[in-house]
Design a protein around this motif. Structure first.
Motif, PDB file in Angstrom:
ATOM      1  N   PHE A   1      20.560  -6.852  -4.040  1.00 10.32           N
ATOM      2  CA  PHE A   1      20.787  -7.205  -5.440  1.00 10.32           C
ATOM      3  C   PHE A   1      19.826  -6.489  -6.381  1.00 10.32           C
ATOM      4  N   ASP A   2      18.707  -5.961  -5.840  1.00  8.56           N
ATOM      5  CA  ASP A   2      17.734  -5.299  -6.703  1.00  8.56           C
ATOM      6  C   ASP A   2      18.260  -3.981  -7.270  1.00  8.56           C
ATOM      7  N   LYS A   3      19.377  -3.489  -6.751  1.00  9.25           N
ATOM      8  CA  LYS A   3      19.966  -2.257  -7.269  1.00  9.25           C
ATOM      9  C   LYS A   3      20.934  -2.517  -8.415  1.00  9.25           C
ATOM     10  N   LEU A   4      21.164  -3.777  -8.721  1.00  8.12           N
ATOM     11  CA  LEU A   4      22.066  -4.114  -9.823  1.00  8.12           C
ATOM     12  C   LEU A   4      21.328  -4.039 -11.154  1.00  8.12           C
ATOM     13  N   PRO A   5      22.009  -3.666 -12.225  1.00  9.02           N
ATOM     14  CA  PRO A   5      21.355  -3.577 -13.550  1.00  9.02           C
ATOM     15  C   PRO A   5      21.220  -4.952 -14.205  1.00  9.02           C
ATOM     16  N   VAL A   6      20.271  -5.737 -13.728  1.00  8.77           N
ATOM     17  CA  VAL A   6      20.102  -7.095 -14.263  1.00  8.77           C
ATOM     18  C   VAL A   6      18.701  -7.318 -14.826  1.00  8.77           C
ATOM     19  N   GLU A   7      17.924  -6.268 -15.045  1.00 11.01           N
ATOM     20  CA  GLU A   7      16.545  -6.420 -15.551  1.00 11.01           C
ATOM     21  C   GLU A   7      16.532  -6.469 -17.072  1.00 11.01           C
ATOM     22  N   ASP A   8      17.291  -7.390 -17.656  1.00  8.07           N
ATOM     23  CA  ASP A   8      17.362  -7.486 -19.116  1.00  8.07           C
ATOM     24  C   ASP A   8      16.382  -8.497 -19.687  1.00  8.07           C
ATOM     25  N   TYR A   9      15.732  -9.270 -18.881  1.00  5.53           N
ATOM     26  CA  TYR A   9      14.791 -10.279 -19.352  1.00  5.53           C
ATOM     27  C   TYR A   9      13.749 -10.485 -18.274  1.00  5.53           C
ATOM     28  N   SER A  10      12.697 -11.194 -18.608  1.00  3.09           N
ATOM     29  CA  SER A  10      11.600 -11.435 -17.666  1.00  3.09           C
ATOM     30  C   SER A  10      11.511 -12.916 -17.370  1.00  3.09           C
ATOM     31  N   PRO A  11      11.116 -13.280 -16.132  1.00  3.80           N
ATOM     32  CA  PRO A  11      10.958 -14.703 -15.809  1.00  3.80           C
ATOM     33  C   PRO A  11       9.765 -15.302 -16.529  1.00  3.80           C
ATOM     34  N   ASP A  12       9.650 -16.604 -16.443  1.00  3.03           N
ATOM     35  CA  ASP A  12       8.559 -17.323 -17.089  1.00  3.03           C
ATOM     36  C   ASP A  12       7.233 -16.910 -16.455  1.00  3.03           C
ATOM     37  N   PRO A  13       6.320 -16.308 -17.219  1.00  2.00           N
ATOM     38  CA  PRO A  13       5.044 -15.883 -16.621  1.00  2.00           C
ATOM     39  C   PRO A  13       4.094 -17.040 -16.359  1.00  2.00           C
ATOM     40  N   ASN A  14       4.387 -18.205 -16.915  1.00  2.00           N
ATOM     41  CA  ASN A  14       3.496 -19.362 -16.762  1.00  2.00           C
ATOM     42  C   ASN A  14       4.026 -20.357 -15.733  1.00  2.00           C
ATOM     43  N   ALA A  15       4.801 -19.904 -14.759  1.00  2.00           N
ATOM     44  CA  ALA A  15       5.385 -20.810 -13.777  1.00  2.00           C
ATOM     45  C   ALA A  15       4.319 -21.491 -12.940  1.00  2.00           C
ATOM     46  N   GLY A  16       3.249 -20.807 -12.615  1.00  2.96           N
ATOM     47  CA  GLY A  16       2.161 -21.418 -11.849  1.00  2.96           C
ATOM     48  C   GLY A  16       2.612 -21.842 -10.468  1.00  2.96           C
ATOM     49  N   TRP A  17       2.281 -23.093 -10.075  1.00  2.00           N
ATOM     50  CA  TRP A  17       2.618 -23.592  -8.743  1.00  2.00           C
ATOM     51  C   TRP A  17       4.121 -23.678  -8.509  1.00  2.00           C
ATOM     52  N   ARG A  18       4.891 -23.729  -9.608  1.00  5.58           N
ATOM     53  CA  ARG A  18       6.336 -23.791  -9.458  1.00  5.58           C
ATOM     54  C   ARG A  18       6.907 -22.510  -8.855  1.00  5.58           C
ATOM     55  N   SER A  19       6.182 -21.411  -8.956  1.00  2.86           N
ATOM     56  CA  SER A  19       6.682 -20.143  -8.435  1.00  2.86           C
ATOM     57  C   SER A  19       6.857 -20.165  -6.922  1.00  2.86           C
ATOM     58  N   TRP A  20       6.141 -21.038  -6.222  1.00  2.00           N
ATOM     59  CA  TRP A  20       6.349 -21.153  -4.774  1.00  2.00           C
ATOM     60  C   TRP A  20       6.977 -22.488  -4.377  1.00  2.00           C
ATOM     61  N   ALA A  21       6.740 -23.535  -5.193  1.00  2.00           N
ATOM     62  CA  ALA A  21       7.299 -24.845  -4.846  1.00  2.00           C
ATOM     63  C   ALA A  21       8.813 -24.865  -5.016  1.00  2.00           C
ATOM     64  N   ILE A  22       9.310 -24.236  -6.092  1.00  2.00           N
ATOM     65  CA  ILE A  22      10.754 -24.261  -6.356  1.00  2.00           C
ATOM     66  C   ILE A  22      11.544 -23.498  -5.289  1.00  2.00           C
ATOM     67  N   PRO A  23      11.166 -22.257  -4.927  1.00  2.00           N
ATOM     68  CA  PRO A  23      11.940 -21.597  -3.864  1.00  2.00           C
ATOM     69  C   PRO A  23      11.857 -22.322  -2.526  1.00  2.00           C
ATOM     70  N   LEU A  24      10.685 -22.907  -2.210  1.00  2.00           N
ATOM     71  CA  LEU A  24      10.568 -23.641  -0.957  1.00  2.00           C
ATOM     72  C   LEU A  24      11.486 -24.859  -0.949  1.00  2.00           C
ATOM     73  N   ALA A  25      11.501 -25.613  -2.047  1.00  3.06           N
ATOM     74  CA  ALA A  25      12.357 -26.794  -2.124  1.00  3.06           C
ATOM     75  C   ALA A  25      13.833 -26.410  -2.039  1.00  3.06           C
ATOM     76  N   ASN A  26      14.204 -25.318  -2.683  1.00  4.53           N
ATOM     77  CA  ASN A  26      15.599 -24.905  -2.651  1.00  4.53           C
ATOM     78  C   ASN A  26      16.006 -24.360  -1.290  1.00  4.53           C
ATOM     79  N   LEU A  27      15.089 -23.691  -0.610  1.00  2.00           N
ATOM     80  CA  LEU A  27      15.392 -23.242   0.741  1.00  2.00           C
ATOM     81  C   LEU A  27      15.632 -24.434   1.662  1.00  2.00           C
ATOM     82  N   LEU A  28      14.789 -25.461   1.544  1.00  2.00           N
ATOM     83  CA  LEU A  28      14.992 -26.665   2.348  1.00  2.00           C
ATOM     84  C   LEU A  28      16.320 -27.340   2.004  1.00  2.00           C
ATOM     85  N   MET A  29      16.652 -27.352   0.718  1.00  2.00           N
ATOM     86  CA  MET A  29      17.920 -27.940   0.295  1.00  2.00           C
ATOM     87  C   MET A  29      19.098 -27.161   0.870  1.00  2.00           C
ATOM     88  N   LEU A  30      19.039 -25.836   0.823  1.00  2.82           N
ATOM     89  CA  LEU A  30      20.121 -25.008   1.345  1.00  2.82           C
ATOM     90  C   LEU A  30      20.293 -25.204   2.852  1.00  2.82           C
TER      91      LEU A  30
END
Length: 696
Positions: free
Chosen positions: A447-476
């Protein structure tokens, strides 16, 4: 209408009369009490009469509505079973004429007819016999292929004629006969509940409507297949359990009508330890020689019948008796006519001098069934020999999977959304595995080859940057593994819920809420695209949640509709969840992570449902000799006249055909269970087998 009018007049009189009488009385309290009392009596009496008329009318309306449902069921049964009867009696095409089936009175406790019992009736008088000589409870017994189903369907059609000729205005509660196959009755289900489930699924009624029909005694059950509840080599424990349950039903249900159909003989009804009580029993006689000759002359011509007589005169009396005994059933006669009319050698139908009865019967079966199958397959367009051989192997494998009724979940019907049960727990196990692999593998998509770099993620995510993907992986992972084991009937999105006034209100509220969420999310994420995606995903989820409240089998027009509807519903859930969660994660982790997680949610939700289970079962079936395009193959076999459609299921044209096919090839090999790290497991451990049992 009059009840509503009187009730409304009474309420209006109370509302207007009380103040009017009160004002007219002035300050005279005694006159006020007297006038108000008369007003209460007068207006209250009118309202009470109106209320009684309303309740009486409601009872009559309810009875009329049930009568309308009964008539609708009767028409549906008449159409489907008239065609089924024509298929059973058909030779090269549809046929409605049957050989003269005669029956004698039998003892329901033993299943045997009295020695030299006189004929009690025939196929043309079965309905009259049922009305006059039974209390609504009849047991029909007969040898294999003797015409039990033909007699049962004839009785059904005659009784349906009574229903359709009745006038609802007569004030009589109508009762419709319905044929049920006992092989689909699981032990965990009470008899009346099973009737409700079968009526709801087969006739696409809501469970509440089906339960009302059963509760109000509007159904006359005709139960076929008592002898098929157990294999011949096994103890008849399911059949004995069913007899016990039905005896209890008869004992506790005053004047409850019931018809049961089963085979006689030492391998079937005679071997049951418990027998039916308080039922009239009849036993079907073998078709006589004169009737066989008449039937063959009528369908093949007098010259052919004359040739058969000439050939038999050259042989002994024993061989003549063997021939007429072997073809003295409706199904055998129909196949014999088809064999002769196809131009085959007539002498192959006759016994030779050195053949005993069993050897001749086996050879005759081979001749008739092989000719029937070859004719049907080639007439349907598969003319090459390899195509015919492949079609027979597929039919034989299907017959093997259907010819194992020991499991309470199995019957002789092919129901597509329940087809996975033929392979047991291995199907949801493989489904969990496929869903997990699909979720895991798609994170490697480029997916990194797709032209989708039109915006930037939240730079102040902090601990959420690892907690959210981990929680969603467990959910999936949880969704992928657990959802397939939660066996549920297929669901469908009910579009009509959005067409009514209430549906328009729900749709408007969903649009307002989704639009408000999308706008708020676009402001927080500083991206209009994410706001639009979040709102759209939420709207699709609302639509799926509001509309996915109906059984996919309701009003289904074909056996394929439930799977198709479930697939649409699961795609809507997966699409809504994927878009919504993809937009949410993209705001925190970037568009690439949002695409990965959104696509993963879509796959996990779509693969895990009933339609996904059917596709997994189809792929596994190809490993044991079934066609990969299973549903298309069933449609072809139906057009060829080998299978027939009954409600939302497929059935073999005749059960004897199914048993013959299963005897022509070895049974399919058992499929291994998928184990850890891809290593197949041949069988479940004993301690785990009970924990992984799937309940509907």
């Amino acid at each position: 209408m009059m009840g509503w009018l009187l009730f409304a007049v009474g309420l209006i009189a109370l509302a207007i009369g009380l103040p009017a009488f009160g004002l007219s009385a002035g300050e005279d309290s005694e006159a006020f009490n007297r006038q108000v009392g008369w007003a209460n009596i007068w207006a209250g009496s009118i309202a009470a009469v109106g209320l009684l008329l309303m309740l009486s009318g409601r009872s009559q309306d309810q009875s009329s509505e049930l009568n309308r449902r009964v008539i609708s069921l009767a028409k549906a049964q008449r159409d489907s079973h008239s065609k089924q009867l024509a298929q059973l009696l058909g030779t090269d095409s549809f046929e409605s004429r049957s050989a003269k089936l005669e029956f004698v009175v039998a003892d329901a406790r033993t299943g045997r007819a009295a020695p030299r019992a006189r004929t009690a009736g025939d196929i043309n008088t079965i309905a009259e016999y049922y009305r006059k000589n039974t209390s609504g409870r009849l047991l029909i017994l007969g040898a294999a292929g003797a015409g039990k189903s033909v007699l049962g369907i004839t009785l059904l059609l005659e009784l349906i004629g009574d229903v359709l000729s009745s006038q609802p205005a007569d004030g009589v509660d109508l009762r419709v006969p319905v044929i049920f196959n006992l092989t689909s009755w699981p032990r965990a289900t009470e008899f009346r509940d099973w009737l409700v489930d079968e009526i709801s699924v087969r006739f696409r009624l809501s469970p509440a409507a089906a339960r009302e029909l059963v509760r109000d005694k509007r159904i006359l059950p005709i139960l076929d297949g008592l002898d098929e509840m157990d294999n011949e080599a096994e103890l008849p424990d399911r059949a004995e359990w069913a007899v016990g349950q039905l005896n209890e039903y008869i004992a506790t249900g005053w004047q409850e009508p019931l018809v049961v159909i089963g085979r006689s003989g030492t391998q079937y009804y005679f071997r049951l330890r418990s027998r039916f009580r308080n039922m009239q029993a009849i036993s079907i006689k073998a078709i006589g020689v004169r009737e066989v000759e008449k039937y063959l002359a009528e369908h093949c011509g007098a010259e052919i019948m004359g040739s058969i007589r000439d050939e038999l005169r050259r042989e002994s009396r024993r061989q003549s008796d063997m021939f007429f005994a072997a073809v003295s059933t409706p199904w055998r006669l129909a196949m014999t006519v088809g064999y002769i009319n196809s131009g085959n050698d007539l002498r192959k139908l006759l016994p030779t001098a050195n053949e005993n009865r069993m050897a001749f019967s086996d050879r005759l079966d081979s001749e008739l069934y092989e000719t029937f199958l070859s004719t049907r397959i080639r007439l349907s367009g598969r003319n090459a020999q390899h195509q015919e051989d492949r079609a027979r192997r597929h039919l034989a494998m299907i017959a093997h999977l259907l010819n194992s009724p020991k499991d309470d979940e199995k019957s002789s019907d092919i129901v597509l959304h329940d087809w996975w049960r033929r392979f047991g727990f291995r199907v949801p196990a493989w489904q969990s595995r496929v869903a997990f692999v699909a979720v895991a593998v798609q994170f490697n998509l480029p997916f990194d080859k797709l032209p989708v770099e039109d915006y930037s993620p939240d730079p102040n995510a902090g601990w959420r940057s690892w907690a959210i993907p981990l929680a969603n992986l467990l959910m999936l992972i949880t969704i992928a593994i657990v959802t397939p084991t939660q066996v549920a009937r297929p669901k469908g999105v009910q579009i009509s819920r959005f067409m009514s006034a209430a549906g328009f209100t729900r749709t408007s509220l969903a649009l307002v809420f989704a639009g408000g969420f999308g706008y708020t999310f676009s402001q927080v994420a500083s991206s209009n695209a994410l706001g639009l995606a979040g709102g759209m995903g939420l709207l699709i989820l609302f639509a799926a949640a509001l509309g996915r409240r109906t059984e996919a089998t309701k009003d289904a027009a074909s056996p394929h509709d439930p799977i198709r509807r479930d697939f649409i519903a699961s795609v809507m859930f997966g699409l809504g969840m994927g878009i919504f969660m993809g937009a949410y994660i993209a705001d925190l982790m970037g568009p690439i992570a949002g695409l990965h997680f959104g696509f993963a949610y879509f796959l996990a939700m779509t693969i895990g449902y009933a339609s996904g289970r059917y596709f997994v079962a189809t792929v596994l079936g190809s490993r044991v000799g079934l066609p990969l395009r299973f549903s298309s193959y069933l449609k072809w076999a139906t057009r060829a006249g080998i299978l027939r459609v009954s409600g939302i299921s497929y059935q073999f044209r005749h059960r004897e055909l199914m048993k013959y096919l299963s005897a022509t090839v070895p049974p399919p090999p058992p499929l291994p269970l998928p184990g850890p790290f891809g290593i197949p497991v041949q069988r479940l451990p004993t301690w785990l087998g009970g924990k992984t049992e799937i309940k509907p």
